[in-house]
Scaffold this active site. Sequence first.
Site, PDB file in Angstrom:
ATOM      1  N   SER A 191     -64.076  -2.897 -60.410  1.00  0.00           N
ATOM      2  CA  SER A 191     -64.592  -4.173 -61.228  1.00  0.00           C
ATOM      3  C   SER A 191     -64.453  -3.716 -62.706  1.00  0.00           C
ATOM      4  CB  SER A 191     -65.751  -4.702 -60.664  1.00  0.00           C
ATOM      5  OG  SER A 191     -65.803  -6.227 -60.784  1.00  0.00           O
TER       6      SER A 191
ATOM      7  N   LYS B 215     -76.391 -29.188 -68.501  1.00  0.00           N
ATOM      8  CA  LYS B 215     -77.249 -28.473 -69.435  1.00  0.00           C
ATOM      9  C   LYS B 215     -78.064 -27.641 -68.365  1.00  0.00           C
ATOM     10  CE  LYS B 215     -79.289 -26.295 -72.653  1.00  0.00           C
ATOM     11  NZ  LYS B 215     -78.367 -24.860 -73.445  1.00  0.00           N
TER      12      LYS B 215
END
Length: 305
Positions: free
Chosen positions: A123, A175
Amino acid sequence: MTGFERDFYEERRRKWRRSAFWRGVFATLGLLTALIALSVYFSGTPRFGDHIAHVDLSGVIYDDPLMDETLRMVEESDNIKALILTISSPGGTTVGSEVLYERLRKIAELKPVVSVLGEVAASGGYIAALGSDYIIARGNTVTGSIGVIMEYPDVTDLMSTLGINMQTIRSSELKADLTPYRKASPEGLAAEQDLIDESYQWFRGLVEERRNLSGADLDRVADGRVFTGRVALELGLIDAIGGVDEAEQYIDSLDSVAEGLPVDPYTPDYQESGFLGPVGKFLAKNGMLQRFSAQSGPRLYSIVK
């Protein structure tokens, strides 16, 4: 004793004091030189002549200014003719891996860069390896895991059981929609998925560009799975099987680098001051301090699971 004899012995004493002074000066300089030489030897500080730098990247990857400064030193030194980067990492934050990749590409514009993958280099660890010109891995190295992930805990059921409610005032519904204290909305999940997808396309694009893979070949390696070094070689993710010795042999084979150059370690200068210095160095070098601070909010990770 005559005046002549007194003058003679006084002059002898003055000469002896002068010679003793200079003997002390030269002895002190010699001692300082020896101490500096021993310090250079035991600290692994690189020599002044031409050499190959060896940097070790281990543990979870975060944005590490000290590691970046070390690699910048490698980049700017005219005495360093090549870089061997050993990687033993399951990955880490996408940003930390991106910083490493970009710095390694700058180094590679000036001098050869070879990555040697250890037990795990997957990764984000593989992103760093992509910054090099040549990738070597052991036959059983775990590598690949080409993908991006974001995780966060969901404690809403526990809070409901305990009778705890989290009151939130937000400027918009998206948000901070991803939070442990509130079920994510479908819109919030979709927005986060877009974020993951965009970063994944960036990672996939690096593999496509750096390993010259496309189409079905790229699809086969970029679905998040891990591979052994032997399979990674067959799939085009690495260039050779081996270790540091093979990396040195590869560098020796290059016309741009003199054969037989010594290899010297470069290590980030983690602070050791204070009685807690060694502990702080251990925590910083192994990413533990960053790991604790990482809990402050969701981050994109490119890490093997």
